[in-house]
Design a protein around this motif. Structure first.
Motif, PDB file in Angstrom:
ATOM      1  N   MET A 128       3.360   5.800   1.329  1.00 56.18           N
ATOM      2  CA  MET A 128       2.226   5.076   0.754  1.00 56.18           C
ATOM      3  C   MET A 128       1.192   4.642   1.790  1.00 56.18           C
ATOM      4  O   MET A 128      -0.015   4.887   1.611  1.00 56.18           O
ATOM      5  N   PRO A 129       1.588   3.969   2.874  1.00 53.23           N
ATOM      6  CA  PRO A 129       0.571   3.508   3.833  1.00 53.23           C
ATOM      7  C   PRO A 129      -0.193   4.634   4.498  1.00 53.23           C
ATOM      8  O   PRO A 129      -1.356   4.460   4.860  1.00 53.23           O
ATOM      9  N   VAL A 130       0.436   5.794   4.671  1.00 55.00           N
ATOM     10  CA  VAL A 130      -0.253   6.940   5.269  1.00 55.00           C
ATOM     11  C   VAL A 130      -1.416   7.365   4.377  1.00 55.00           C
ATOM     12  O   VAL A 130      -2.548   7.560   4.843  1.00 55.00           O
ATOM     13  N   ALA A 131      -1.140   7.505   3.087  1.00 63.25           N
ATOM     14  CA  ALA A 131      -2.185   7.893   2.139  1.00 63.25           C
ATOM     15  C   ALA A 131      -3.215   6.781   1.968  1.00 63.25           C
ATOM     16  O   ALA A 131      -4.416   7.033   1.834  1.00 63.25           O
ATOM     17  N   LEU A 132      -2.748   5.533   1.994  1.00 63.11           N
ATOM     18  CA  LEU A 132      -3.645   4.394   1.817  1.00 63.11           C
ATOM     19  C   LEU A 132      -4.666   4.317   2.936  1.00 63.11           C
ATOM     20  O   LEU A 132      -5.860   4.094   2.697  1.00 63.11           O
ATOM     21  N   ARG A 133      -4.222   4.493   4.174  1.00 61.67           N
ATOM     22  CA  ARG A 133      -5.136   4.420   5.325  1.00 61.67           C
ATOM     23  C   ARG A 133      -6.194   5.513   5.273  1.00 61.67           C
ATOM     24  O   ARG A 133      -7.330   5.311   5.721  1.00 61.67           O
ATOM     25  N   LYS A 134      -5.850   6.651   4.711  1.00 59.48           N
ATOM     26  CA  LYS A 134      -6.779   7.773   4.667  1.00 59.48           C
ATOM     27  C   LYS A 134      -7.910   7.531   3.670  1.00 59.48           C
ATOM     28  O   LYS A 134      -9.084   7.789   3.973  1.00 59.48           O
ATOM     29  N   PHE A 135      -7.583   7.016   2.498  1.00 61.75           N
ATOM     30  CA  PHE A 135      -8.595   6.884   1.447  1.00 61.75           C
ATOM     31  C   PHE A 135      -9.166   5.477   1.328  1.00 61.75           C
ATOM     32  O   PHE A 135     -10.270   5.301   0.815  1.00 61.75           O
ATOM     33  N   PHE A 136      -8.431   4.477   1.779  1.00 61.29           N
ATOM     34  CA  PHE A 136      -8.921   3.101   1.733  1.00 61.29           C
ATOM     35  C   PHE A 136      -8.720   2.440   3.098  1.00 61.29           C
ATOM     36  O   PHE A 136      -7.911   1.514   3.244  1.00 61.29           O
ATOM     37  N   PRO A 137      -9.456   2.892   4.111  1.00 60.42           N
ATOM     38  CA  PRO A 137      -9.260   2.360   5.469  1.00 60.42           C
ATOM     39  C   PRO A 137      -9.606   0.883   5.595  1.00 60.42           C
ATOM     40  O   PRO A 137      -9.110   0.209   6.501  1.00 60.42           O
ATOM     41  N   ASN A 138     -10.439   0.376   4.706  1.00 62.25           N
ATOM     42  CA  ASN A 138     -10.841  -1.031   4.778  1.00 62.25           C
ATOM     43  C   ASN A 138      -9.987  -1.943   3.903  1.00 62.25           C
ATOM     44  O   ASN A 138     -10.194  -3.155   3.888  1.00 62.25           O
ATOM     45  N   THR A 139      -9.059  -1.357   3.159  1.00 63.43           N
ATOM     46  CA  THR A 139      -8.177  -2.144   2.296  1.00 63.43           C
ATOM     47  C   THR A 139      -7.045  -2.751   3.115  1.00 63.43           C
ATOM     48  O   THR A 139      -6.414  -2.077   3.923  1.00 63.43           O
ATOM     49  N   ILE A 140      -6.793  -4.030   2.901  1.00 65.51           N
ATOM     50  CA  ILE A 140      -5.703  -4.714   3.585  1.00 65.51           C
ATOM     51  C   ILE A 140      -4.387  -4.321   2.912  1.00 65.51           C
ATOM     52  O   ILE A 140      -4.222  -4.491   1.705  1.00 65.51           O
ATOM     53  N   HIS A 141      -3.479  -3.772   3.679  1.00 64.98           N
ATOM     54  CA  HIS A 141      -2.191  -3.347   3.145  1.00 64.98           C
ATOM     55  C   HIS A 141      -1.162  -4.441   3.365  1.00 64.98           C
ATOM     56  O   HIS A 141      -0.912  -4.851   4.487  1.00 64.98           O
ATOM     57  N   LYS A 142      -0.565  -4.883   2.287  1.00 68.34           N
ATOM     58  CA  LYS A 142       0.403  -5.965   2.340  1.00 68.34           C
ATOM     59  C   LYS A 142       1.713  -5.502   1.715  1.00 68.34           C
ATOM     60  O   LYS A 142       1.719  -4.893   0.647  1.00 68.34           O
ATOM     61  N   LEU A 143       2.825  -5.772   2.398  1.00 71.10           N
ATOM     62  CA  LEU A 143       4.131  -5.392   1.866  1.00 71.10           C
ATOM     63  C   LEU A 143       4.631  -6.441   0.878  1.00 71.10           C
ATOM     64  O   LEU A 143       4.433  -7.645   1.061  1.00 71.10           O
ATOM     65  N   CYS A 144       5.283  -5.954  -0.152  1.00 68.44           N
ATOM     66  CA  CYS A 144       5.877  -6.837  -1.159  1.00 68.44           C
ATOM     67  C   CYS A 144       6.968  -7.684  -0.518  1.00 68.44           C
ATOM     68  O   CYS A 144       7.912  -7.161   0.092  1.00 68.44           O
ATOM     69  N   LEU A 145       6.853  -8.991  -0.647  1.00 66.73           N
ATOM     70  CA  LEU A 145       7.795  -9.912  -0.032  1.00 66.73           C
ATOM     71  C   LEU A 145       9.208  -9.679  -0.551  1.00 66.73           C
ATOM     72  O   LEU A 145      10.180  -9.725   0.206  1.00 66.73           O
ATOM     73  N   TRP A 146       9.334  -9.420  -1.839  1.00 66.20           N
ATOM     74  CA  TRP A 146      10.663  -9.200  -2.423  1.00 66.20           C
ATOM     75  C   TRP A 146      11.303  -7.934  -1.885  1.00 66.20           C
ATOM     76  O   TRP A 146      12.496  -7.912  -1.556  1.00 66.20           O
ATOM     77  N   HIS A 147      10.529  -6.848  -1.768  1.00 68.76           N
ATOM     78  CA  HIS A 147      11.075  -5.595  -1.270  1.00 68.76           C
ATOM     79  C   HIS A 147      11.526  -5.710   0.184  1.00 68.76           C
ATOM     80  O   HIS A 147      12.534  -5.114   0.580  1.00 68.76           O
ATOM     81  N   VAL A 148      10.777  -6.459   0.972  1.00 68.70           N
ATOM     82  CA  VAL A 148      11.155  -6.642   2.376  1.00 68.70           C
ATOM     83  C   VAL A 148      12.505  -7.346   2.461  1.00 68.70           C
ATOM     84  O   VAL A 148      13.412  -6.921   3.199  1.00 68.70           O
ATOM     85  N   GLN A 149      12.657  -8.433   1.705  1.00 66.91           N
ATOM     86  CA  GLN A 149      13.930  -9.150   1.720  1.00 66.91           C
ATOM     87  C   GLN A 149      15.054  -8.286   1.168  1.00 66.91           C
ATOM     88  O   GLN A 149      16.181  -8.298   1.698  1.00 66.91           O
ATOM     89  N   ASN A 150      14.762  -7.545   0.120  1.00 68.63           N
ATOM     90  CA  ASN A 150      15.794  -6.724  -0.507  1.00 68.63           C
ATOM     91  C   ASN A 150      16.309  -5.641   0.438  1.00 68.63           C
ATOM     92  O   ASN A 150      17.484  -5.261   0.386  1.00 68.63           O
ATOM     93  N   ARG A 151      15.420  -5.159   1.298  1.00 70.30           N
ATOM     94  CA  ARG A 151      15.829  -4.146   2.270  1.00 70.30           C
ATOM     95  C   ARG A 151      16.898  -4.691   3.216  1.00 70.30           C
ATOM     96  O   ARG A 151      17.794  -3.957   3.664  1.00 70.30           O
ATOM     97  N   PHE A 152      16.831  -5.984   3.513  1.00 70.71           N
ATOM     98  CA  PHE A 152      17.775  -6.605   4.435  1.00 70.71           C
ATOM     99  C   PHE A 152      18.759  -7.539   3.723  1.00 70.71           C
ATOM    100  O   PHE A 152      19.423  -8.349   4.380  1.00 70.71           O
ATOM    101  N   ILE A 153      18.861  -7.408   2.405  1.00 68.76           N
ATOM    102  CA  ILE A 153      19.615  -8.394   1.630  1.00 68.76           C
ATOM    103  C   ILE A 153      21.085  -8.450   2.023  1.00 68.76           C
ATOM    104  O   ILE A 153      21.702  -9.525   2.017  1.00 68.76           O
ATOM    105  N   LYS A 154      21.683  -7.329   2.400  1.00 70.75           N
ATOM    106  CA  LYS A 154      23.090  -7.324   2.798  1.00 70.75           C
ATOM    107  C   LYS A 154      23.309  -8.233   3.999  1.00 70.75           C
ATOM    108  O   LYS A 154      24.261  -9.036   4.024  1.00 70.75           O
ATOM    109  N   PHE A 155      22.430  -8.130   4.971  1.00 71.72           N
ATOM    110  CA  PHE A 155      22.569  -8.914   6.193  1.00 71.72           C
ATOM    111  C   PHE A 155      22.154 -10.367   5.966  1.00 71.72           C
ATOM    112  O   PHE A 155      22.744 -11.285   6.543  1.00 71.72           O
TER     113      PHE A 155
END
Length: 256
Positions: A128-155
Motif C-alpha cells: 500500500m505505501p509504495v503505491a500511495l507514495r507514487k500517486f499521492f506524494p503529498n498525502t500523509i500516510h498513517k498506520l492504523c493504531l489497532w493493526h500495529v498493536q495486533n501485529r505485536f499482540i502476542k508479545f
C-alpha cells in the motif's frame, strides 16, 4: 441476460453457465463480452479488478470472502463534518500487489479530479505505501493504531501478564493515547521503559522505531477527524457482509 440471471439466481455454478453459453454460441470466442477500457484485463481478456466511486481523511482497507470468487473488496472510507462515515469508493481486487494498488489509487485520483486526501490510514500491508507514495506524494500516510498493536499482540500479551499487578497494560495504552504533544509522548514512553525495565525489550524497540507512523501525538497538527484506526472501514465491511453480500454472492448480484 435474463436467462443467465435466472441461472445465477438459482445458484448454478459460474463455470457451468459459461460452458452452456459458449456451447450455445459455438465456442467461447463467439460469446460477446465487453469491458470498460479502464479495468485491467488478464491474458484471456477477463477483468482482474473493478473500481467504482460515489463521488480529508480517508481509511483504506480490504476485506475478503465477500463474493463467490473469494476476491478482496477494498473500501475508501472517510468522514463528513459531522463525523459520520462517508464512502468515497470501492474496488473489487484480483490480488493485493503493488501494481493492483497503484491501479486503485490511479482510478481514485481520476474520479476525485486529480486531488488526493490530506491523510490516509492503512494497515501494515507493505504494498500500500509504495503505491500511495507514487500517486499521492503529498498525502500523509498513517498506520492504523489497532493493526500495529495486533501485529505485536502476542508479545504485548506476554508483557501484560508479566506486569499484571503493576498494570502495565493501562500505562501502555495511556502512553499511546493521552499525550498531546510529541515531547509529552517521548517523556511518557521513557518513564514507562524505566518503570518496567524494558529498554532492551525487542517489541518495545520495534514499536518505538515506527512511532511517527502510528502514535496520535505525531498527527496532532493534521486534521484526521479523530481517526486513529481503520475502524470505519471495518464497520462498513461488517455492514456490507451482513446486509448485502456473502461468500455465495455472484458478481452480477454483488454489483447491484
Amino acid at each position: 441476460m435474463e436467462f443467465i440471471g435466472a441461472m445465477q439466481d438459482s445458484r448454478v455454478p459460474q463455470h457451468c453457465i459459461m460452458d452452456y453459453v459458449s456451447e450455445m454460441h459455438g465456442g467461447p470466442e463467439n460469446v460477446l463480452v465487453t469491458a470498460r477500457h479502464e479495468e485491467p484485463l488478464d491474458k484471456e481478456g477477463k477483468i482482474i479488478s473493478i473500481f467504482w466511486s460515489h463521488a480529508n481523511a480517508v481509511t483504506f482497507d480490504t476485506t475478503h470472502k465477500t463474493n463467490l470468487y473469494d476476491k478482496p473488496l477494498c473500501m475508501l472510507v472517510g468522514a463528513n463534518h459531522h463525523l459520520q462515515c462517508a464512502m468515497f469508493g470501492f474496488a473489487l481486487l484480483g490480488d493485493e500487489t503493488v501494481e493492483t494498488f497503484e491501479w486503485v489509487f490511479s482510478a481514485f485520483k481520476t474520479c476525485m479530479g486529480g486531488e488526493g486526501p490530506k491523510v490516509m490510514l492503512t494497515d501494515q500491508d507493505p504494498a500500500m505505501p509504495v503505491a500511495l507514495r507514487k500517486f499521492f506524494p503529498n498525502t500523509i500516510h498513517k498506520l492504523c493504531l489497532w493493526h500495529v498493536q495486533n501485529r505485536f499482540i502476542k508479545f504485548l500479551n506476554e508483557l501484560y501478564v508479566r506486569f499484571e499487578e503493576e498494570d502495565f497494560k493501562s500505562q501502555f495504552q495511556s502512553t499511546m493515547h493521552h499525550p498531546l504533544t510529541v515531547r509529552e509522548f517521548e517523556t511518557a514512553w521513557a518513564m514507562m521503559l524505566d518503570k518496567f525495565h524494558l529498554h532492551d525489550d525487542v517489541t518495545m524497540k520495534n514499536l518505538y522505531e515506527i512511532r511517527e507512523e502510528w502514535i496520535p501525538a505525531f498527527f496532532k497538527q493534521d486534521y484526521c477527524e479523530v481517526m486513529v484506526s481503520t475502524q470505519r472501514s471495518e464497520s462498513m465491511n461488517k455492514l456490507v457482509k451482513s446486509a448485502h453480500v456473502d461468500e455465495n454472492t455472484p458478481l452480477h448480484e454483488f454489483a447491484k
